[in-house]
Design an enzyme around this catalytic site. Structure first.
Site, PDB file in Angstrom:
ATOM      1  CD  GLU A  28      -2.702  -1.134   2.597  1.00  0.00           C
ATOM      2  OE1 GLU A  28      -2.142  -0.659   3.464  1.00  0.00           O
ATOM      3  OE2 GLU A  28      -3.682  -1.968   2.673  1.00  0.00           O
ATOM      4  CD  GLN A  47       0.305  20.204  -7.473  1.00  0.00           C
ATOM      5  OE1 GLN A  47      -0.661  21.353  -7.105  1.00  0.00           O
ATOM      6  NE2 GLN A  47       1.454  20.326  -8.041  1.00  0.00           N
ATOM      7  CG  ASP A  48      -0.964  12.506  -5.973  1.00  0.00           C
ATOM      8  OD1 ASP A  48      -1.183  11.075  -6.025  1.00  0.00           O
ATOM      9  OD2 ASP A  48      -0.857  13.107  -4.582  1.00  0.00           O
ATOM     10  CG  ASN A  49       3.736  17.826  -7.789  1.00  0.00           C
ATOM     11  OD1 ASN A  49       2.763  17.936  -8.287  1.00  0.00           O
ATOM     12  ND2 ASN A  49       4.234  18.582  -6.793  1.00  0.00           N
ATOM     13  NE  ARG A  59      13.901  16.531 -11.219  1.00  0.00           N
ATOM     14  CZ  ARG A  59      13.248  17.143 -12.296  1.00  0.00           C
ATOM     15  NH1 ARG A  59      12.555  18.194 -12.161  1.00  0.00           N
ATOM     16  NH2 ARG A  59      13.178  16.635 -13.398  1.00  0.00           N
ATOM     17  CG  HIS A  62      12.816  23.791  -5.393  1.00  0.00           C
ATOM     18  ND1 HIS A  62      12.705  22.951  -6.382  1.00  0.00           N
ATOM     19  CD2 HIS A  62      14.254  24.462  -5.603  1.00  0.00           C
ATOM     20  CE1 HIS A  62      13.517  23.137  -7.117  1.00  0.00           C
ATOM     21  NE2 HIS A  62      14.618  24.020  -6.887  1.00  0.00           N
ATOM     22  CE  LYS A  72       7.256  20.358  -1.307  1.00  0.00           C
ATOM     23  NZ  LYS A  72       8.672  20.975  -1.827  1.00  0.00           N
ATOM     24  CG  HIS A 119      12.365  18.007  -0.766  1.00  0.00           C
ATOM     25  ND1 HIS A 119      11.591  17.578  -2.080  1.00  0.00           N
ATOM     26  CD2 HIS A 119      12.734  16.743  -0.217  1.00  0.00           C
ATOM     27  CE1 HIS A 119      11.752  16.226  -2.143  1.00  0.00           C
ATOM     28  NE2 HIS A 119      12.449  15.879  -1.289  1.00  0.00           N
ATOM     29  CE1 TYR A 132       7.547  15.770  -6.631  1.00  0.00           C
ATOM     30  CE2 TYR A 132       6.670  17.415  -5.007  1.00  0.00           C
ATOM     31  CZ  TYR A 132       7.450  17.063  -6.191  1.00  0.00           C
ATOM     32  OH  TYR A 132       7.685  17.938  -6.878  1.00  0.00           O
ATOM     33  CE  LYS A 170      13.180  26.378  -9.813  1.00  0.00           C
ATOM     34  NZ  LYS A 170      12.087  25.849  -9.724  1.00  0.00           N
ATOM     35  CG  ASP A 171      17.041  24.147  -8.938  1.00  0.00           C
ATOM     36  OD1 ASP A 171      16.790  22.824  -8.776  1.00  0.00           O
ATOM     37  OD2 ASP A 171      16.316  24.999  -8.671  1.00  0.00           O
TER      38      ASP A 171
HETATM   39  C1  LIG Z   1       6.681  21.987  -8.704  1.00  0.00           C
HETATM   40  C2  LIG Z   1       5.941  22.060  -9.751  1.00  0.00           C
HETATM   41  C3  LIG Z   1       6.275  22.587 -11.129  1.00  0.00           C
HETATM   42  N1  LIG Z   1       5.670  22.773 -12.198  1.00  0.00           N
HETATM   43  C4  LIG Z   1       6.144  23.267 -13.237  1.00  0.00           C
HETATM   44  C5  LIG Z   1       6.969  24.528 -13.500  1.00  0.00           C
HETATM   45  C6  LIG Z   1       8.031  24.306 -14.255  1.00  0.00           C
HETATM   46  O1  LIG Z   1       7.659  24.793 -15.788  1.00  0.00           O
HETATM   47  C7  LIG Z   1       8.081  22.816 -14.402  1.00  0.00           C
HETATM   48  C8  LIG Z   1       9.328  22.224 -13.603  1.00  0.00           C
HETATM   49  O2  LIG Z   1       9.361  22.843 -12.329  1.00  0.00           O
HETATM   50  P1  LIG Z   1      10.482  22.816 -11.564  1.00  0.00           P
HETATM   51  O3  LIG Z   1      11.905  23.097 -12.141  1.00  0.00           O
HETATM   52  O4  LIG Z   1      10.395  23.689 -10.222  1.00  0.00           O
HETATM   53  O5  LIG Z   1      10.468  21.298 -11.111  1.00  0.00           O
HETATM   54  P2  LIG Z   1      11.446  20.592  -9.574  1.00  0.00           P
HETATM   55  O6  LIG Z   1      12.748  21.273  -9.842  1.00  0.00           O
HETATM   56  O7  LIG Z   1      11.221  19.238  -9.646  1.00  0.00           O
HETATM   57  O8  LIG Z   1      10.697  21.150  -8.701  1.00  0.00           O
HETATM   58  C9  LIG Z   1      10.462  20.438  -7.615  1.00  0.00           C
HETATM   59  O9  LIG Z   1      11.616  20.092  -6.756  1.00  0.00           O
HETATM   60  C10 LIG Z   1      11.589  19.967  -5.471  1.00  0.00           C
HETATM   61  C11 LIG Z   1      12.557  18.618  -5.196  1.00  0.00           C
HETATM   62  C12 LIG Z   1      10.526  19.911  -4.657  1.00  0.00           C
HETATM   63  O10 LIG Z   1      10.358  19.509  -3.615  1.00  0.00           O
HETATM   64  C13 LIG Z   1       9.520  20.825  -5.160  1.00  0.00           C
HETATM   65  O11 LIG Z   1       8.275  20.002  -5.106  1.00  0.00           O
HETATM   66  C14 LIG Z   1       9.685  21.267  -6.594  1.00  0.00           C
HETATM   67  O12 LIG Z   1      10.012  22.484  -6.328  1.00  0.00           O
HETATM   68  O13 LIG Z   1       6.973  22.282 -13.971  1.00  0.00           O
HETATM   69  C15 LIG Z   1       4.083  22.759 -11.944  1.00  0.00           C
HETATM   70  O14 LIG Z   1       3.654  22.905 -12.876  1.00  0.00           O
HETATM   71  N2  LIG Z   1       3.596  22.305 -10.935  1.00  0.00           N
HETATM   72  C16 LIG Z   1       4.392  22.048  -9.649  1.00  0.00           C
HETATM   73  O15 LIG Z   1       3.953  21.588  -8.766  1.00  0.00           O
END
Ligand SMILES: Cc1cn([C@H]2C[C@H](O)[C@@H](COP(=O)(O)OP(=O)(O)O[C@H]3O[C@H](C)C(=O)[C@H](O)[C@H]3O)O2)c(=O)[nH]c1=O
Length: 186
Positions: A28, A47-49, A59, A62, A72, A119, A132, A170-171
């Site tokens: 589960e 919301q699920d990502n 990554r 954030h 999360k 995170h 997540y 960005k990061d």
């Molecule tokens: C987080 C998120 C992003 N997006 C879009 C925005 C950008 O166009 C694209 C990639 O986003 P980003 O570069 O912020 O993705 P990650 O670097 O994986 O960001 C995540 O990375 C770390 C590890 C985390 O814990 C956060 O949940 C989150 O910030 O997805 C969305 O449409 N919805 C969302 O909830």
């Protein structure tokens, strides 16, 4: 289901019970009543990502600020990552401290990350599918971040086995811990 407290208050490591047989395995991945009873956390996930990354992708770190802060529940569906969470709750006794945990598709470990944490994760396997739950919607304007190699946090990312570190523009431009945007303000 085994829930282990961590050095950071209200952060838990969750290990589901995995049932193996000749076909493979079953577990589960989430059970609301068991989660609530064992962690004491009343969470409404909305919301699920999911992200897919190759080896060496990092990554994070954030978080979202103010009323858009997110708790999360993170896990790895395929592959292996080093997951890192940093306590940035201003009044916390462990403010500025972090924990790290290997999450993979063998240990099936999950981390519950309450609001108030930055995170991030580093992908250690050739590919990682990271999945997540969040208890608040994404809000780009409320995003905050901390550079992964901040000297104060001094996070040990276990980079030895990583030949090519892959980090988004960005990061790479995220602020230091000393100059990060307060989690409570938006
Ligand atoms: C987080 C998120 C992003 N997006 C879009 C925005 C950008 O166009 C694209 C990639 O986003 P980003 O570069 O912020 O993705 P990650 O670097 O994986 O960001 C995540 O990375 C770390 C590890 C985390 O814990 C956060 O949940 C989150 O910030 O997805 C969305 O449409 N919805 C969302 O909830």
């Amino acid at each position: 289901m085994k829930v282990t407290k961590t050095a950071l208050k209200d952060c838990f490591i969750i290990e589901p019970t995995v049932f193996f047989d000749e076909r493979g395995c079953f577990f589960e991945s989430y059970h609301h009543t068991k989660f609530t009873k064992t962690t004491g956390q009343e969470i409404c996930w909305i919301q699920d990502n999911q992200s897919v990354s190759s080896k060496g992708v990092l990554r994070g770190l954030h978080y979202q600020r103010g009323k858009y802060q997110q708790a999360k529940l993170v896990r790895v569906i395929q592959g292996e990552v080093l997951d890192v969470i940093v306590d940035i709750r201003p009044d916390s006794k462990t403010y500025g401290q972090y924990i790290k945990e290997i999450l993979n598709d063998r240990n099936q470990k999950q981390i519950f990350i309450p609001k108030g944490f930055a995170h991030g994760f580093l992908v250690l396997s050739n590919t990682a599918i990271f999945s997540y739950k969040c208890d608040n919607y994404y809000n780009k304007e409320a995003e905050g971040g901390i550079i992964y190699n901040d000297y104060e946090l001094n996070i040990e990312w276990n980079l030895e086995g990583i030949e090519n570190l892959i980090i988004s523009e960005k990061d790479l431009c995220l602020p230091s811990f000393k100059h990060h945007l307060p989690i409570c303000e938006f």
